[in-house]
Write a protein that holds these residues in place. Structure first.
Motif, PDB file in Angstrom:
ATOM      1  N   ASP A  77      19.995 -39.637  84.523  1.00  0.00           N
ATOM      2  CA  ASP A  77      19.407 -38.963  83.306  1.00  0.00           C
ATOM      3  C   ASP A  77      17.588 -39.026  83.601  1.00  0.00           C
ATOM      4  O   ASP A  77      17.234 -39.554  84.036  1.00  0.00           O
ATOM      5  N   TYR A  78      17.323 -37.611  82.844  1.00  0.00           N
ATOM      6  CA  TYR A  78      15.765 -37.596  82.532  1.00  0.00           C
ATOM      7  C   TYR A  78      15.325 -37.106  81.341  1.00  0.00           C
ATOM      8  O   TYR A  78      16.043 -36.396  80.543  1.00  0.00           O
ATOM      9  N   TRP A  79      14.373 -37.485  81.019  1.00  0.00           N
ATOM     10  CA  TRP A  79      14.251 -37.587  80.036  1.00  0.00           C
ATOM     11  C   TRP A  79      13.011 -36.630  79.963  1.00  0.00           C
ATOM     12  O   TRP A  79      11.808 -36.591  79.824  1.00  0.00           O
ATOM     13  N   GLY A  80      12.510 -35.693  78.604  1.00  0.00           N
ATOM     14  CA  GLY A  80      11.248 -35.318  78.177  1.00  0.00           C
ATOM     15  C   GLY A  80      10.404 -36.366  77.332  1.00  0.00           C
ATOM     16  O   GLY A  80      11.003 -37.941  76.920  1.00  0.00           O
ATOM     17  N   GLN A  81       9.441 -36.198  76.349  1.00  0.00           N
ATOM     18  CA  GLN A  81       8.483 -37.133  76.633  1.00  0.00           C
ATOM     19  C   GLN A  81       8.359 -36.984  74.713  1.00  0.00           C
ATOM     20  O   GLN A  81       7.842 -38.492  74.090  1.00  0.00           O
ATOM     21  N   GLY A  82       9.020 -36.430  74.589  1.00  0.00           N
ATOM     22  CA  GLY A  82       9.373 -36.334  72.952  1.00  0.00           C
ATOM     23  C   GLY A  82       8.238 -35.949  72.142  1.00  0.00           C
ATOM     24  O   GLY A  82       7.443 -35.617  72.443  1.00  0.00           O
ATOM     25  N   THR A  83       8.779 -34.787  70.886  1.00  0.00           N
ATOM     26  CA  THR A  83       8.477 -34.010  70.515  1.00  0.00           C
ATOM     27  C   THR A  83       8.438 -34.241  68.140  1.00  0.00           C
ATOM     28  O   THR A  83       9.450 -34.692  68.167  1.00  0.00           O
TER      29      THR A  83
END
Length: 115
Positions: free
Chosen positions: A103-109
């Protein structure tokens, strides 16, 4: 290395719209699945919408009919169009991508909907 970068969050009044973008550092067709999750303060991270490599989509009941997930393979970007936003949609929204079993995740917004 896989990197996911989200943009498009902000403050909007109830009933308004926002479009989130998630740009990938690799071609989208590399992923088995992609999706958007959100986490409100004090709550667990929950799945909002997902799109499989074959194009099938899935939505949480709370956003069905209001949110639309899509992808632009040429731009290496996934989107979440959010309409008829409600204060309950306020959360940090995360982009997720699955490559094989990782799983890869972005930093969030941050998305904030005022009443």
């Amino acid at each position: 290395q896989v990197q996911l970068v989200e943009t498009g969050g902000g403050l909007v009044q109830a009933g308004g719209s926002l479009r989130l973008s998630c740009r990938s550092s690799i071609k989208l067709f590399s992923f088995n699945a992609m999706g958007w999750y959100r986490q409100a303060p004090g709550n667990k991270r929950e799945l909002v919408a997902s799109v499989m490599s074959g194009g099938n989509t899935n939505y949480a009941d709370s956003v069905t009919g209001r949110f639309t997930i899509s992808r632009d393979d040429a731009a290496n970007t996934m989107y979440l169009q959010m309409n008829s936003l409600e204060p309950e949609d306020t959360a940090v929204y995360y982009c997720n991508a699955v490559l094989v079993f990782h799983d890869y995740w972005g930093q969030g917004t941050q998305v904030t909907v005022s009443s």
